[in-house]
Scaffold this motif. Structure first.
Motif, mmCIF file in Angstrom:
data_model
loop_
_atom_site.group_PDB
_atom_site.id
_atom_site.type_symbol
_atom_site.label_atom_id
_atom_site.label_comp_id
_atom_site.label_asym_id
_atom_site.label_seq_id
_atom_site.Cartn_x
_atom_site.Cartn_y
_atom_site.Cartn_z
ATOM 1 N N SER A 133 -47.702 -13.027 1.932
ATOM 2 C CA SER A 133 -47.181 -14.174 1.189
ATOM 3 C C SER A 133 -48.161 -14.607 0.095
ATOM 4 O O SER A 133 -47.771 -14.945 -1.019
ATOM 5 C CB SER A 133 -46.916 -15.340 2.170
ATOM 6 N N THR A 134 -49.460 -14.526 0.381
ATOM 7 C CA THR A 134 -50.481 -14.883 -0.632
ATOM 8 C C THR A 134 -50.420 -13.925 -1.814
ATOM 9 O O THR A 134 -50.538 -14.329 -2.976
ATOM 10 C CB THR A 134 -51.880 -14.855 0.006
ATOM 11 N N ALA A 135 -50.238 -12.634 -1.519
ATOM 12 C CA ALA A 135 -50.152 -11.633 -2.586
ATOM 13 C C ALA A 135 -48.945 -11.893 -3.487
ATOM 14 O O ALA A 135 -49.025 -11.733 -4.709
ATOM 15 C CB ALA A 135 -50.083 -10.225 -1.984
ATOM 16 N N ARG A 136 -47.839 -12.287 -2.898
ATOM 17 C CA ARG A 136 -46.642 -12.555 -3.702
ATOM 18 C C ARG A 136 -46.886 -13.738 -4.625
ATOM 19 O O ARG A 136 -46.493 -13.732 -5.796
ATOM 20 C CB ARG A 136 -45.442 -12.818 -2.788
ATOM 21 N N LYS A 137 -47.560 -14.760 -4.103
ATOM 22 C CA LYS A 137 -47.867 -15.921 -4.936
ATOM 23 C C LYS A 137 -48.786 -15.519 -6.098
ATOM 24 O O LYS A 137 -48.597 -15.909 -7.241
ATOM 25 C CB LYS A 137 -48.527 -17.014 -4.111
ATOM 26 N N ASP A 138 -49.820 -14.685 -5.812
ATOM 27 C CA ASP A 138 -50.750 -14.242 -6.865
ATOM 28 C C ASP A 138 -50.020 -13.409 -7.922
ATOM 29 O O ASP A 138 -50.317 -13.490 -9.133
ATOM 30 C CB ASP A 138 -51.887 -13.427 -6.260
ATOM 31 N N LEU A 139 -49.095 -12.571 -7.520
ATOM 32 C CA LEU A 139 -48.344 -11.739 -8.462
ATOM 33 C C LEU A 139 -47.512 -12.592 -9.408
ATOM 34 O O LEU A 139 -47.470 -12.349 -10.622
ATOM 35 C CB LEU A 139 -47.444 -10.770 -7.678
ATOM 36 N N GLU A 140 -46.838 -13.605 -8.864
ATOM 37 C CA GLU A 140 -46.039 -14.485 -9.702
ATOM 38 C C GLU A 140 -46.921 -15.217 -10.705
ATOM 39 O O GLU A 140 -46.582 -15.376 -11.881
ATOM 40 C CB GLU A 140 -45.276 -15.483 -8.833
ATOM 41 N N SER A 141 -48.103 -15.649 -10.231
ATOM 42 C CA SER A 141 -49.044 -16.335 -11.133
ATOM 43 C C SER A 141 -49.512 -15.410 -12.259
ATOM 44 O O SER A 141 -49.632 -15.799 -13.423
ATOM 45 C CB SER A 141 -50.242 -16.847 -10.318
ATOM 46 N N GLY A 142 -49.779 -14.129 -11.935
ATOM 47 C CA GLY A 142 -50.205 -13.159 -12.958
ATOM 48 C C GLY A 142 -49.115 -12.917 -13.991
ATOM 49 O O GLY A 142 -49.398 -12.782 -15.180
ATOM 50 N N LYS A 143 -47.889 -12.791 -13.537
ATOM 51 C CA LYS A 143 -46.790 -12.570 -14.484
ATOM 52 C C LYS A 143 -46.676 -13.731 -15.458
ATOM 53 O O LYS A 143 -46.449 -13.542 -16.666
ATOM 54 C CB LYS A 143 -45.475 -12.391 -13.726
#
Length: 797
Positions: A133-143
């Motif tokens: 779940s943390t990785a998904r949040k980081d990916l959205e932030s990067g996009k």
């Protein structure tokens, strides 16, 4: 387990395998226990801890703990193996009935371990779920950050495009201003130059009218530079008008200059200094008018100077013949001297006027000589042709040295120097096509001279004087003629022509060698080859033969000197082609023929005495005479009588040569004559030996009688030549019992043995000779048996 299976398949699979193994082992305890029960009779392995004797209980307990730790590690390794077998594992853990007592404790340990593993799996799964779940949040932030960055890049790119448009607009304005400045500058410059050109053209017109050549020359050069600037403006009325005006002024200047030069040529008196100074200034104008006008001026001056020359030395006039070629060059030398005195100050040094008119003179003279040579093609005289060519080459070298090899031609614009051009060959090249005729004329001239010399030759030499000077007069005069031809050929400085002349000289010398060889008396060779050749010479004939030898020696030496002289003066590339060795060999062959005649003459004189030798009754001699036999005295006296005559007529070298040839020819005939004698007996052989010794001494003294010194080689040569005769006579004197040793000695000396003839000379009967011959033939195969055979034939014990 289901959670572990979904997230960690490999770990779940390993755990499932372990669980199944333990479940299987626990569900079938009886099967596992039956295996060790079947082995109750087997002795149990001793306990490692208890097998040590003398250990204390504490030590044993410590050892047991170590064993347990080791067993635990082995258990862990066994459970992790791919080929895990529950039955084998249980048998390993519980090998005997006594070990079953701890099965409950071991099962509790396994259940505790399984529970611990389950707990660890659950913790790991929870951590993995949280990390996803943390990785998904980081990916959205990067996009989101990337989208923001792209927006900023688009904004910057738009600003850059607007800036570039602004810069282009600014540069365009600057470029327009720059073009305007450049055009304005060019316009101002053109207007200034146009004003200068108009002013200069007007001034040039005034100066031309006033004949102010010095100022006009400088101004004309400036006008030429200004006109070069306006060449691109053709078509503009004002510019075209100026070009036409300047062209008219140039034509007017040119006409005035040539008018002033024509006044110089029309005057019959020496020009005044002021007139020359005016024309010198006019030459500066000519330089400004261009290279074409300068060449035209020099051509006019050359035509004016050479008009009398063309008239006086044209090929049809007497002065234009080849015989008067030297007068042509004297005329030009005088004309150059006059030029240096009067006109050297007239032309600028850069024009090289003296060199220019000399080249024009060479061109005119070459045309004259071409025509004169063509007219005389059928009646050319070698002396006239050679002298004309020689004087031409001398003049060319003189002129080339005067102007030196650094004399430079001017280029078309007259500013830069071109490569130096030599004057050598500028006139003499007209003779090149006539060089073959020249060589033919030289051949004809030498041939005619040789024919005259041979016709006038008396074929006698001086009766006194040095031997090397007692030669035919024709040989000396022939080489004088060749020397003259050599001087004429080298004066031309044409190596190719000199090479052709060498072939001519070689041919004439071979002709002379054949003529001299024909003067030798013929030698008659009898049908019987054992007899000596016949050649009767009286004193004059003998002197003539000696003169032939001396003449050919003189020709050989002089030919070698001629060859060396040619190689010294000819170019290196032609030096290898000079070879007169064939001529020298031909003369040396005549020397050998002359020596053969002299030897045959002495042999002819000695032939009667040598024939008398074979007619003597040698076997009738009862006692040895104290003196030499008369026949040998006669032979020696004839030889001693001849040698002083030869010594006076020949050089010591050829005296020795004669002695060598006489020994080489006469001694073998003497040996043959010994064989031709009938039985000579012991006393006769001794007498012959005395005669041979007398001949040996006489032959050794022959060079001395001919004013030469006998060498050690010659003395040994005489001894070796007479050795076969001495051995034959020694064999004849050898007693029969010593014959074997004597024959062996002769064989060792390399002397061929005619044993039947030797036995005949010994006076043996025919039957005894045949038996001895047979024994000798046998001896050549076996010496000891042959010796016995010979001793038996003569009844020798």
């Amino acid at each position: 387990r289901q959670a572990l299976s979904s997230h960690w398949p490999s770990a779940a699979l390993s755990l499932k395998r372990s669980s199944r193994r333990f479940d299987s082992a626990l569900q079938r305890p009886q099967a596992a226990l039956r295996a060790p029960c079947s082995r109750r009779q087997l002795p149990l392995p001793p306990c490692p801890a208890c097998s040590r004797t003398g250990d204390s209980p504490a030590t044993a307990r410590g050892a047991m703990s170590s064993v347990k730790a080791s067993d635990a590690a082995e258990d862990e390794a066994a459970l992790d193996r791919e080929d895990f077998s529950p039955t084998a594992y249980i048998n390993m853990m519980f090998p005997s009935e006594d070990s079953l007592a701890r099965i409950d404790g071991y099962a509790s340990e396994l259940e505790a371990k399984i529970a611990s593993l389950d707990e660890e799996v659950l913790v790991t799964v929870r951590q993995q779920t949280s990390a996803g779940s943390t990785a998904r949040k980081d990916l959205e932030s990067g996009k989101a950050a990337m989208a923001e960055l792209f927006g900023k890049v688009r904004e910057i790119k738009g600003k850059a495009a607007r800036s570039e448009q602004m810069v282009h607009a600014i540069c365009s304005d600057i470029k327009s201003l720059d073009h305007a400045k450049r055009h304005l500058t060019l316009t101002i410059t053109a207007l200034k130059r146009l004003q200068m050109l108009v002013t200069a053209a007007e001034q040039l017109t005034v100066m031309t009218r006033e004949r102010m050549y010095t100022e006009a020359a400088n101004l004309l050069q400036a006008v030429n530079q200004l006109l070069a600037h306006f060449e691109g403006y053709a078509g503009i009325a004002k510019i075209d008008e100026l070009f036409d005006k300047v062209g008219e002024t140039r034509d007017s200047l040119r006409a005035q200059v040539f008018e002033d030069f024509n006044r110089l040529s029309s005057s019959e008196v020496t020009p005044a200094r002021s007139q020359l100074e005016t024309l010198s200034c006019a030459c500066a104008v000519v330089d400004a008018l261009g290279a074409d006008v300068r060449r035209e001026t020099l051509a006019w001056f050359s035509n004016w100077q050479f008009a009398p020359y063309k008239h006086a030395f044209q090929p049809y006039c007497e002065a234009g013949s080849l015989e008067k070629t030297e007068l042509r060059y004297a005329w030009q030398r005088h004309k150059l001297k006059e030029f240096d005195e009067l006109f050297s100050v007239l032309f600028p040094p850069s024009w090289q006027a003296a060199l220019a008119i000399t080249r024009e003179y060479c061109t005119i003279t070459r045309a004259h000589l071409d025509e004169a040579l063509d007219q005389s093609r059928g009646a050319l005289d070698v002396w006239v042709l050679t002298r004309a060519l020689q004087k031409t080459i001398e003049f060319e070298k003189e002129m080339d040295a005067r102007f030196s090899t650094t004399a430079l031609d001017c280029t078309e614009d007259g500013d830069a120097p071109a490569a130096p051009v030599s004057l050598v060959g500028s006139i003499s090249a007209s003779f090149d096509s006539y060089m073959s005729i020249y060589v033919s004329l030289e051949d004809k001239s030498i041939d005619e001279e040789l024919s005259k010399l041979l016709a006038a030759e008396a074929w006698t030499a001086a009766a006194a004087g040095r031997a090397d000077e007692r030669v035919f007069n024709s040989s000396k005069k022939l080489f004088i003629a060749l020397k003259g031809s050599f001087k004429r050929g080298t004066a031309l400085h044409m190596s190719g022509v000199l090479t052709d002349l060498v072939k001519v000289w070689s041919k004439q010398l071979r002709v002379y060698a054949k003529k001299v060889d024909a003067r030798l008396p013929a030698i008659q060779q009898p049908t019987d080859l054992s007899l000596p050749p016949v050649c009767h010479l009286d004193q004059p004939q003998q002197q003539m033969v000696c003169a032939v030898v001396n003449t050919c020696k003189y020709c050989t030496e002089t030919t070698g000197q001629l060859e060396d002289s040619i190689i010294k003066v000819i170019d290196g590339e032609y030096a290898d082609k000079i070879d007169l060795s064939a001529v020298k060999e031909e003369f040396q062959a005549v020397v050998t023929s002359g020596m053969r005649v002299l030897v045959a003459s002495l042999e002819t004189k000695a032939a009667p005495s040598l024939a008398a030798m074979s007619k003597l009754r040698w076997d009738a001699m009862e006692e040895l005479s104290e003196d030499t036999s008369p026949y040998m005295v006669d032979i020696v006296s004839k030889a001693k009588e001849t040698m002083p005559q030869l010594g006076e007529a020949l050089t010591p070298l050829y005296v020795k040569f004669f002695c060598d040839k006489f020994v080489e020819s006469f001694v073998p005939r003497l040996v043959g004559n010994i064989y031709h004698c009938k039985a000579i007996g012991m006393v006769g052989a001794q007498q012959m030996q005395v005669d041979v010794e007398t001949l040996k001494q006489a032959l050794i003294e022959l060079p001395t009688l001919g004013q030469a010194t006998p060498t050690n080689f010659y003395v040994q040569f005489v001894a070796d030549a007479l050795r076969p005769a001495e051995l034959v006579l020694k064999l004849v004197q050898t007693p029969e019992e010593m014959l074997e040793v004597a024959v062996e000695e002769m064989r060792g000396a390399g002397v061929s043995i005619e044993l039947p003839k030797i036995l005949e000379l010994k006076g043996l009967k025919k039957a005894d000779s045949e038996r001895l011959t047979e024994a000798y033939n046998l001896m050549t195969g076996s010496a000891s048996e042959g010796g016995k055979k010979i001793k038996k034939l003569f009844n020798i014990s």
